[in-house]
Design an enzyme around this catalytic site. Structure first.
Site, PDB file in Angstrom:
ATOM      1  N   ARG A  91     -23.368   6.611  21.155  1.00 28.86           N
ATOM      2  CA  ARG A  91     -22.456   7.711  20.804  1.00 28.86           C
ATOM      3  C   ARG A  91     -21.060   7.198  20.461  1.00 28.86           C
ATOM      4  O   ARG A  91     -20.388   7.747  19.582  1.00 28.86           O
ATOM      5  CB  ARG A  91     -22.396   8.720  21.947  1.00 28.86           C
ATOM      6  CG  ARG A  91     -23.693   9.501  22.126  1.00 28.86           C
ATOM      7  CD  ARG A  91     -23.681  10.323  23.395  1.00 28.86           C
ATOM      8  NE  ARG A  91     -22.596  11.290  23.418  1.00 28.86           N
ATOM      9  CZ  ARG A  91     -22.248  11.990  24.496  1.00 28.86           C
ATOM     10  NH1 ARG A  91     -22.893  11.807  25.648  1.00 28.86           N
ATOM     11  NH2 ARG A  91     -21.267  12.843  24.428  1.00 28.86           N
TER      12      ARG A  91
ATOM     13  N   ASP B 247     -28.484  10.888  28.708  1.00 31.66           N
ATOM     14  CA  ASP B 247     -27.407  11.702  29.270  1.00 31.66           C
ATOM     15  C   ASP B 247     -27.610  13.183  28.969  1.00 31.66           C
ATOM     16  O   ASP B 247     -28.524  13.569  28.221  1.00 31.66           O
ATOM     17  CB  ASP B 247     -26.063  11.258  28.680  1.00 31.66           C
ATOM     18  CG  ASP B 247     -25.670   9.865  29.114  1.00 31.66           C
ATOM     19  OD1 ASP B 247     -26.047   9.466  30.231  1.00 31.66           O
ATOM     20  OD2 ASP B 247     -24.987   9.174  28.332  1.00 31.66           O
TER      21      ASP B 247
ATOM     22  N   TYR C  51     -32.784   4.196  18.961  1.00 29.78           N
ATOM     23  CA  TYR C  51     -32.136   5.509  18.950  1.00 29.78           C
ATOM     24  C   TYR C  51     -31.853   5.927  17.513  1.00 29.78           C
ATOM     25  O   TYR C  51     -31.669   5.089  16.619  1.00 29.78           O
ATOM     26  CB  TYR C  51     -30.804   5.478  19.707  1.00 29.78           C
ATOM     27  CG  TYR C  51     -30.914   5.561  21.214  1.00 29.78           C
ATOM     28  CD1 TYR C  51     -30.853   6.790  21.866  1.00 29.78           C
ATOM     29  CD2 TYR C  51     -31.063   4.417  21.980  1.00 29.78           C
ATOM     30  CE1 TYR C  51     -30.923   6.871  23.250  1.00 29.78           C
ATOM     31  CE2 TYR C  51     -31.152   4.480  23.360  1.00 29.78           C
ATOM     32  CZ  TYR C  51     -31.085   5.715  23.991  1.00 29.78           C
ATOM     33  OH  TYR C  51     -31.170   5.788  25.361  1.00 29.78           O
TER      34      TYR C  51
ATOM     35  N   ARG D  17     -32.816   6.015  30.727  1.00 32.40           N
ATOM     36  CA  ARG D  17     -32.265   7.311  31.100  1.00 32.40           C
ATOM     37  C   ARG D  17     -31.343   7.832  30.001  1.00 32.40           C
ATOM     38  O   ARG D  17     -30.532   7.093  29.456  1.00 32.40           O
ATOM     39  CB  ARG D  17     -31.492   7.207  32.419  1.00 32.40           C
ATOM     40  CG  ARG D  17     -32.390   7.011  33.628  1.00 32.40           C
ATOM     41  CD  ARG D  17     -31.585   6.805  34.890  1.00 32.40           C
ATOM     42  NE  ARG D  17     -30.854   5.539  34.849  1.00 32.40           N
ATOM     43  CZ  ARG D  17     -30.081   5.103  35.846  1.00 32.40           C
ATOM     44  NH1 ARG D  17     -29.919   5.837  36.934  1.00 32.40           N
ATOM     45  NH2 ARG D  17     -29.456   3.941  35.747  1.00 32.40           N
TER      46      ARG D  17
END
Length: 285
Positions: A214, A69, A127, A67
Protein backbone atom coordinates in the site's frame (compact mmCIF):
# COMPACT_ATOMS: atom_id res chain seq x y z
CA UNK A 1 -10.53 -63.31 18.13
CA UNK A 2 -6.93 -62.09 18.46
CA UNK A 3 -6.83 -61.24 14.76
CA UNK A 4 -10.14 -59.37 15.01
CA UNK A 5 -8.87 -57.41 18.01
CA UNK A 6 -5.66 -56.47 16.20
CA UNK A 7 -7.60 -55.28 13.15
CA UNK A 8 -9.84 -53.20 15.38
CA UNK A 9 -6.84 -51.58 17.08
CA UNK A 10 -5.29 -50.77 13.70
CA UNK A 11 -8.56 -49.16 12.58
CA UNK A 12 -8.67 -47.16 15.80
CA UNK A 13 -5.11 -45.92 15.28
CA UNK A 14 -5.95 -44.85 11.74
CA UNK A 15 -9.08 -43.07 12.96
CA UNK A 16 -7.01 -41.15 15.55
CA UNK A 17 -4.26 -40.15 13.09
CA UNK A 18 -4.03 -36.41 12.55
CA UNK A 19 -4.23 -35.44 8.89
CA UNK A 20 -3.02 -32.15 7.43
CA UNK A 21 -4.88 -30.29 4.71
CA UNK A 22 -4.22 -27.14 2.68
CA UNK A 23 -7.11 -24.94 1.56
CA UNK A 24 -7.60 -21.92 -0.68
CA UNK A 25 -9.65 -19.12 0.85
CA UNK A 26 -11.27 -16.21 -0.98
CA UNK A 27 -12.78 -13.24 0.82
CA UNK A 28 -13.89 -9.63 0.57
CA UNK A 29 -12.18 -7.92 3.46
CA UNK A 30 -14.44 -4.86 3.59
CA UNK A 31 -16.25 -5.65 6.83
CA UNK A 32 -13.36 -7.40 8.57
CA UNK A 33 -10.55 -6.14 10.80
CA UNK A 34 -8.21 -8.26 8.70
CA UNK A 35 -7.31 -11.92 8.72
CA UNK A 36 -7.11 -11.83 12.51
CA UNK A 37 -9.92 -10.50 14.67
CA UNK A 38 -9.55 -7.29 16.66
CA UNK A 39 -11.52 -6.09 19.68
CA UNK A 40 -13.65 -3.78 17.57
CA UNK A 41 -14.26 -5.99 14.52
CA UNK A 42 -14.35 -9.65 13.41
CA UNK A 43 -11.57 -11.35 11.46
CA UNK A 44 -11.72 -13.75 8.54
CA UNK A 45 -9.79 -16.44 10.41
CA UNK A 46 -12.44 -16.94 13.09
CA UNK A 47 -15.18 -17.59 10.53
CA UNK A 48 -13.02 -20.04 8.58
CA UNK A 49 -12.10 -21.94 11.74
CA UNK A 50 -15.71 -22.09 12.90
CA UNK A 51 -16.87 -23.45 9.53
CA UNK A 52 -14.19 -26.14 9.37
CA UNK A 53 -14.83 -27.06 13.00
CA UNK A 54 -18.49 -27.61 12.17
CA UNK A 55 -17.49 -30.08 9.43
CA UNK A 56 -15.05 -31.91 11.71
CA UNK A 57 -17.31 -31.73 14.77
CA UNK A 58 -14.20 -30.75 16.72
CA UNK A 59 -12.04 -27.65 17.12
CA UNK A 60 -10.01 -26.84 13.98
CA UNK A 61 -7.40 -24.07 13.85
CA UNK A 62 -5.87 -22.68 10.68
CA UNK A 63 -2.56 -21.01 9.80
CA UNK A 64 -2.44 -18.70 6.78
CA UNK A 65 0.22 -17.89 4.21
CA UNK A 66 0.06 -14.16 4.90
CA UNK A 67 -2.06 -12.08 7.23
CA UNK A 68 -4.01 -9.27 5.56
CA UNK A 69 -5.05 -5.97 7.14
CA UNK A 70 -8.48 -4.45 7.65
CA UNK A 71 -10.32 -3.96 4.37
CA UNK A 72 -7.82 -5.97 2.28
CA UNK A 73 -9.22 -8.76 0.10
CA UNK A 74 -8.05 -12.30 -0.55
CA UNK A 75 -8.26 -14.01 -3.94
CA UNK A 76 -5.81 -16.80 -3.22
CA UNK A 77 -5.11 -16.97 0.50
CA UNK A 78 -3.74 -20.38 1.48
CA UNK A 79 -4.15 -21.99 4.89
CA UNK A 80 -3.30 -25.32 6.43
CA UNK A 81 -5.09 -27.16 9.20
CA UNK A 82 -4.80 -30.45 11.07
CA UNK A 83 -7.78 -32.70 11.64
CA UNK A 84 -8.13 -35.82 13.80
CA UNK A 85 -11.11 -36.92 11.71
CA UNK A 86 -11.19 -37.99 8.07
CA UNK A 87 -13.37 -36.12 5.59
CA UNK A 88 -13.27 -36.13 1.77
CA UNK A 89 -11.81 -32.91 0.38
CA UNK A 90 -15.09 -31.94 -1.29
CA UNK A 91 -16.87 -32.40 2.06
CA UNK A 92 -14.47 -29.95 3.72
CA UNK A 93 -15.08 -27.40 0.97
CA UNK A 94 -18.85 -27.76 0.55
CA UNK A 95 -19.55 -28.30 4.23
CA UNK A 96 -17.53 -25.28 5.33
CA UNK A 97 -19.11 -23.04 2.69
CA UNK A 98 -22.60 -23.79 4.00
CA UNK A 99 -21.55 -22.16 7.29
CA UNK A 100 -19.52 -19.28 5.90
CA UNK A 101 -20.93 -15.81 5.17
CA UNK A 102 -21.30 -14.81 1.53
CA UNK A 103 -18.09 -12.75 1.56
CA UNK A 104 -15.85 -15.72 2.49
CA UNK A 105 -15.46 -18.93 0.49
CA UNK A 106 -13.30 -22.06 0.62
CA UNK A 107 -12.32 -22.57 -3.02
CA UNK A 108 -10.38 -25.85 -2.75
CA UNK A 109 -8.98 -28.33 -0.22
CA UNK A 110 -6.03 -30.69 -0.73
CA UNK A 111 -4.34 -33.25 1.58
CA UNK A 112 -0.69 -32.40 2.26
CA UNK A 113 2.19 -34.00 4.12
CA UNK A 114 3.07 -33.06 7.68
CA UNK A 115 6.03 -30.99 6.50
CA UNK A 116 3.80 -28.47 4.72
CA UNK A 117 3.30 -25.13 6.44
CA UNK A 118 1.17 -22.46 4.76
CA UNK A 119 3.49 -19.65 5.88
CA UNK A 120 6.97 -21.14 6.12
CA UNK A 121 6.81 -23.40 3.05
CA UNK A 122 5.79 -20.48 0.84
CA UNK A 123 8.59 -19.11 -1.35
CA UNK A 124 6.70 -16.04 -2.49
CA UNK A 125 3.52 -13.98 -2.29
CA UNK A 126 1.73 -12.08 -5.02
CA UNK A 127 -0.44 -9.00 -4.55
CA UNK A 128 -2.44 -6.87 -6.95
CA UNK A 129 -3.36 -3.26 -6.26
CA UNK A 130 -6.38 -2.04 -8.24
CA UNK A 131 -6.84 1.68 -8.94
CA UNK A 132 -10.01 3.13 -10.45
CA UNK A 133 -8.66 6.18 -12.29
CA UNK A 134 -11.72 8.31 -13.00
CA UNK A 135 -12.89 11.87 -12.42
CA UNK A 136 -15.96 10.53 -10.59
CA UNK A 137 -16.08 7.83 -7.95
CA UNK A 138 -17.72 4.48 -8.64
CA UNK A 139 -20.48 3.06 -6.47
CA UNK A 140 -19.81 -0.45 -7.77
CA UNK A 141 -16.08 -0.33 -7.02
CA UNK A 142 -16.36 1.34 -3.63
CA UNK A 143 -14.09 -0.56 -1.19
CA UNK A 144 -13.02 -2.86 -4.04
CA UNK A 145 -10.64 -0.47 -5.78
CA UNK A 146 -8.70 2.63 -4.78
CA UNK A 147 -10.25 5.70 -6.42
CA UNK A 148 -7.84 8.28 -7.86
CA UNK A 149 -9.40 11.20 -9.70
CA UNK A 150 -6.24 12.74 -11.23
CA UNK A 151 -4.92 11.35 -14.53
CA UNK A 152 -2.22 8.71 -14.03
CA UNK A 153 0.68 7.79 -16.32
CA UNK A 154 0.95 4.00 -15.90
CA UNK A 155 4.16 3.80 -17.97
CA UNK A 156 5.81 6.36 -15.72
CA UNK A 157 4.68 4.40 -12.65
CA UNK A 158 6.02 1.15 -14.11
CA UNK A 159 9.43 2.67 -14.84
CA UNK A 160 9.70 4.04 -11.30
CA UNK A 161 8.70 0.71 -9.80
CA UNK A 162 11.58 -1.17 -11.41
CA UNK A 163 13.95 0.44 -8.89
CA UNK A 164 12.31 -1.71 -6.22
CA UNK A 165 13.00 -5.04 -7.94
CA UNK A 166 15.69 -6.99 -6.10
CA UNK A 167 16.66 -7.37 -2.46
CA UNK A 168 16.48 -4.12 -0.50
CA UNK A 169 15.88 -2.52 2.86
CA UNK A 170 12.22 -1.44 2.55
CA UNK A 171 12.14 0.77 5.66
CA UNK A 172 10.78 3.65 3.55
CA UNK A 173 7.68 1.57 2.79
CA UNK A 174 7.30 -0.05 6.21
CA UNK A 175 4.58 0.89 8.70
CA UNK A 176 5.79 2.06 12.11
CA UNK A 177 3.87 -0.76 13.83
CA UNK A 178 5.56 -3.48 11.74
CA UNK A 179 6.71 -6.34 13.96
CA UNK A 180 9.14 -7.95 11.53
CA UNK A 181 12.69 -8.36 12.80
CA UNK A 182 14.12 -7.06 9.50
CA UNK A 183 13.04 -4.59 6.79
CA UNK A 184 14.91 -6.54 4.08
CA UNK A 185 12.74 -8.17 1.43
CA UNK A 186 13.25 -9.45 -2.13
CA UNK A 187 10.91 -8.14 -4.82
CA UNK A 188 10.95 -10.55 -7.75
CA UNK A 189 8.75 -8.58 -10.15
CA UNK A 190 6.68 -5.41 -10.27
CA UNK A 191 4.48 -4.30 -13.14
CA UNK A 192 2.13 -1.36 -13.60
CA UNK A 193 -0.30 -1.37 -16.51
CA UNK A 194 -3.45 0.42 -17.59
CA UNK A 195 -6.63 -1.37 -18.56
CA UNK A 196 -9.31 1.13 -19.53
CA UNK A 197 -10.21 3.22 -16.51
CA UNK A 198 -8.14 1.00 -14.22
CA UNK A 199 -4.46 0.98 -13.35
CA UNK A 200 -3.14 -2.31 -11.96
CA UNK A 201 -0.02 -2.80 -9.87
CA UNK A 202 1.20 -6.42 -9.69
CA UNK A 203 4.00 -7.17 -7.25
CA UNK A 204 5.61 -10.44 -6.26
CA UNK A 205 8.12 -10.86 -3.43
CA UNK A 206 9.43 -13.48 -1.07
CA UNK A 207 7.57 -11.64 1.72
CA UNK A 208 6.33 -8.16 2.62
CA UNK A 209 6.74 -5.82 5.57
CA UNK A 210 3.61 -4.25 7.07
CA UNK A 211 1.79 -1.94 4.61
CA UNK A 212 4.61 -2.38 2.07
CA UNK A 213 2.38 -2.79 -0.99
CA UNK A 214 0.00 0.00 0.00
CA UNK A 215 2.89 2.38 0.69
CA UNK A 216 4.54 1.50 -2.63
CA UNK A 217 1.18 2.03 -4.36
CA UNK A 218 0.70 5.41 -2.70
CA UNK A 219 4.15 6.52 -3.82
CA UNK A 220 3.57 5.30 -7.38
CA UNK A 221 0.25 7.15 -7.45
CA UNK A 222 2.05 10.42 -6.66
CA UNK A 223 4.63 9.66 -9.36
CA UNK A 224 1.93 8.76 -11.88
CA UNK A 225 0.12 12.01 -11.18
CA UNK A 226 3.32 14.02 -11.67
CA UNK A 227 3.65 15.17 -8.06
CA UNK A 228 7.01 13.39 -7.86
CA UNK A 229 9.66 12.66 -10.46
CA UNK A 230 10.00 9.00 -11.48
CA UNK A 231 13.72 9.14 -10.67
CA UNK A 232 12.86 9.99 -7.06
CA UNK A 233 12.01 6.36 -6.29
CA UNK A 234 15.69 5.47 -5.89
CA UNK A 235 16.20 8.28 -3.38
CA UNK A 236 13.06 7.25 -1.49
CA UNK A 237 14.27 3.65 -1.21
CA UNK A 238 17.77 4.73 -0.17
CA UNK A 239 16.41 7.06 2.54
CA UNK A 240 15.16 4.12 4.62
CA UNK A 241 12.67 6.53 6.15
CA UNK A 242 8.89 6.16 5.95
CA UNK A 243 8.53 9.95 5.80
CA UNK A 244 10.35 9.97 2.45
CA UNK A 245 7.68 7.88 0.70
CA UNK A 246 4.14 8.73 -0.35
CA UNK A 247 0.73 8.19 1.17
CA UNK A 248 -0.59 4.79 2.19
CA UNK A 249 -2.93 3.56 -0.53
CA UNK A 250 -6.51 2.70 0.56
CA UNK A 251 -6.94 -0.87 1.80
CA UNK A 252 -9.87 -1.60 -0.53
CA UNK A 253 -7.61 -1.63 -3.59
CA UNK A 254 -5.36 -4.41 -2.32
CA UNK A 255 -5.81 -8.10 -3.14
CA UNK A 256 -3.75 -11.05 -1.87
CA UNK A 257 -3.62 -12.93 -5.17
CA UNK A 258 -1.51 -15.99 -4.42
CA UNK A 259 0.97 -17.74 -2.18
CA UNK A 260 3.67 -19.54 -4.13
CA UNK A 261 5.06 -22.95 -3.16
CA UNK A 262 7.81 -25.23 -4.45
CA UNK A 263 7.10 -28.68 -5.92
CA UNK A 264 5.35 -30.95 -5.12
CA UNK A 265 2.75 -28.48 -3.83
CA UNK A 266 0.85 -27.76 -7.03
CA UNK A 267 -2.28 -26.01 -5.77
CA UNK A 268 -5.10 -24.66 -7.96
CA UNK A 269 -4.80 -21.02 -9.03
CA UNK A 270 -7.78 -18.81 -8.34
CA UNK A 271 -10.06 -18.19 -11.31
CA UNK A 272 -11.17 -14.96 -9.62
CA UNK A 273 -7.84 -13.50 -10.71
CA UNK A 274 -8.93 -13.91 -14.33
CA UNK A 275 -12.24 -12.27 -13.54
CA UNK A 276 -10.38 -9.34 -11.96
CA UNK A 277 -8.86 -7.88 -15.13
CA UNK A 278 -7.11 -10.95 -16.44
CA UNK A 279 -4.07 -13.01 -15.43
CA UNK A 280 -0.90 -11.46 -14.01
CA UNK A 281 1.80 -10.22 -16.32
CA UNK A 282 4.37 -12.57 -17.84
CA UNK A 283 7.03 -11.44 -15.38
CA UNK A 284 4.89 -12.70 -12.53
CA UNK A 285 4.16 -16.13 -14.00
Amino acid sequence: MADAGGARRRRDRRACAVMRFAAGVEYLGTRYAGWQAQKHSPGVQADVEAALSAVANTRIGVICAGRTDAGVHGLGQVVHFDSPVARPTHSWMLGANTSLPADISIRWVRPVDDAFHARYTAVGRRYRYVIHNSRSRSAIWADRAAWWSCALDADRMHAAGQVLVGEHDFSSFRASECQSSTPWRRVDALQVRRLGAFVLIDIQANAFVHHMVRNIAGTLLEIGQGKRDAAAMGDILAARDRKAAGVTGPAGGLYFVAALYPPPYDFPSTDSDTALFGPPCDALE
